[in-house]
Design a protein around this motif. Sequence first.
Motif, PDB file in Angstrom:
ATOM      1  N   ILE A   3       0.656  -1.209   0.081  1.00  0.00           N
ATOM      2  CA  ILE A   3      -0.001   0.141   0.017  1.00  0.00           C
ATOM      3  C   ILE A   3       0.833   1.167   0.052  1.00  0.00           C
ATOM      4  CG2 ILE A   3      -1.647   1.209   1.124  1.00  0.00           C
ATOM      5  CD1 ILE A   3      -2.465  -1.477   2.619  1.00  0.00           C
ATOM      6  N   GLU A   5       0.919   5.226   0.246  1.00  0.00           N
ATOM      7  CA  GLU A   5       0.442   6.349   0.499  1.00  0.00           C
ATOM      8  C   GLU A   5       0.978   7.473   0.207  1.00  0.00           C
ATOM      9  OE1 GLU A   5      -2.303   4.884   4.438  1.00  0.00           O
ATOM     10  OE2 GLU A   5      -0.558   5.869   4.822  1.00  0.00           O
ATOM     11  N   PHE A  15      -3.510  10.077  -1.192  1.00  0.00           N
ATOM     12  CA  PHE A  15      -3.950   9.245  -2.113  1.00  0.00           C
ATOM     13  C   PHE A  15      -3.380   8.176  -1.731  1.00  0.00           C
ATOM     14  CE2 PHE A  15      -3.647  13.423  -4.152  1.00  0.00           C
ATOM     15  CZ  PHE A  15      -4.907  13.199  -4.973  1.00  0.00           C
ATOM     16  N   ARG A  16      -4.076   6.683  -2.113  1.00  0.00           N
ATOM     17  CA  ARG A  16      -3.519   5.477  -1.686  1.00  0.00           C
ATOM     18  C   ARG A  16      -3.592   4.516  -3.113  1.00  0.00           C
ATOM     19  NH1 ARG A  16      -6.433   3.668   3.136  1.00  0.00           N
ATOM     20  NH2 ARG A  16      -4.707   4.696   4.171  1.00  0.00           N
ATOM     21  N   GLU A  17      -2.476   3.847  -3.294  1.00  0.00           N
ATOM     22  CA  GLU A  17      -2.449   3.027  -4.317  1.00  0.00           C
ATOM     23  C   GLU A  17      -2.201   1.632  -3.789  1.00  0.00           C
ATOM     24  OE1 GLU A  17      -2.909   3.057  -7.657  1.00  0.00           O
ATOM     25  OE2 GLU A  17      -3.511   5.160  -7.660  1.00  0.00           O
ATOM     26  N   ILE A  18      -2.933   0.555  -4.317  1.00  0.00           N
ATOM     27  CA  ILE A  18      -2.466  -0.966  -3.823  1.00  0.00           C
ATOM     28  C   ILE A  18      -1.715  -1.622  -4.908  1.00  0.00           C
ATOM     29  CG2 ILE A  18      -3.416  -3.106  -3.031  1.00  0.00           C
ATOM     30  CD1 ILE A  18      -5.678  -1.525  -1.805  1.00  0.00           C
ATOM     31  N   LEU A  19      -0.489  -2.033  -4.558  1.00  0.00           N
ATOM     32  CA  LEU A  19       0.176  -2.526  -5.758  1.00  0.00           C
ATOM     33  C   LEU A  19       0.658  -4.049  -5.128  1.00  0.00           C
ATOM     34  CD1 LEU A  19       2.574   0.468  -6.146  1.00  0.00           C
ATOM     35  CD2 LEU A  19       0.584  -0.322  -7.805  1.00  0.00           C
ATOM     36  N   THR A  20       1.080  -4.871  -6.166  1.00  0.00           N
ATOM     37  CA  THR A  20       1.189  -6.430  -5.961  1.00  0.00           C
ATOM     38  C   THR A  20       2.857  -6.738  -5.600  1.00  0.00           C
ATOM     39  OG1 THR A  20       1.025  -7.006  -8.160  1.00  0.00           O
ATOM     40  CG2 THR A  20      -0.968  -6.935  -6.887  1.00  0.00           C
ATOM     41  N   GLU A  24       6.235  -3.170  -9.261  1.00  0.00           N
ATOM     42  CA  GLU A  24       5.377  -2.305  -9.554  1.00  0.00           C
ATOM     43  C   GLU A  24       5.265  -1.040  -8.520  1.00  0.00           C
ATOM     44  OE1 GLU A  24       1.435  -3.929  -8.870  1.00  0.00           O
ATOM     45  OE2 GLU A  24       1.541  -5.080 -10.711  1.00  0.00           O
ATOM     46  N   VAL A  25       6.058  -1.050  -7.344  1.00  0.00           N
ATOM     47  CA  VAL A  25       6.179   0.187  -6.333  1.00  0.00           C
ATOM     48  C   VAL A  25       7.222   0.879  -6.953  1.00  0.00           C
ATOM     49  CG1 VAL A  25       6.767   0.774  -4.349  1.00  0.00           C
ATOM     50  CG2 VAL A  25       5.419  -1.110  -4.585  1.00  0.00           C
ATOM     51  N   PHE A  28       6.029   2.614 -10.041  1.00  0.00           N
ATOM     52  CA  PHE A  28       5.061   3.855  -9.708  1.00  0.00           C
ATOM     53  C   PHE A  28       5.859   5.150  -9.385  1.00  0.00           C
ATOM     54  CE2 PHE A  28       2.329   5.627  -6.296  1.00  0.00           C
ATOM     55  CZ  PHE A  28       1.146   5.771  -7.167  1.00  0.00           C
TER      56      PHE A  28
END
Length: 50
Positions: A3, A5, A15-20, A24-25, A28
């Motif tokens: 996660i 933030e 804002f919050r993004e969920i990455l796997t 990906e992080v 991003f």
Amino acid sequence: MYIVEFIFFGDSRLFREILTSVDEVEQFLRGFDELEQKLIYINIIRKITS
């Protein structure tokens, strides 16, 4: 799962993004540099899933 933030300079919304994955992080976060976005807050949380 990760996660991410973040808050942009001049904005007060969280804002919050969920990455796997770590890849990906990284991708991003590189996107902010390309757009020259200024972050004033960032938090990366690793969520353990079972």
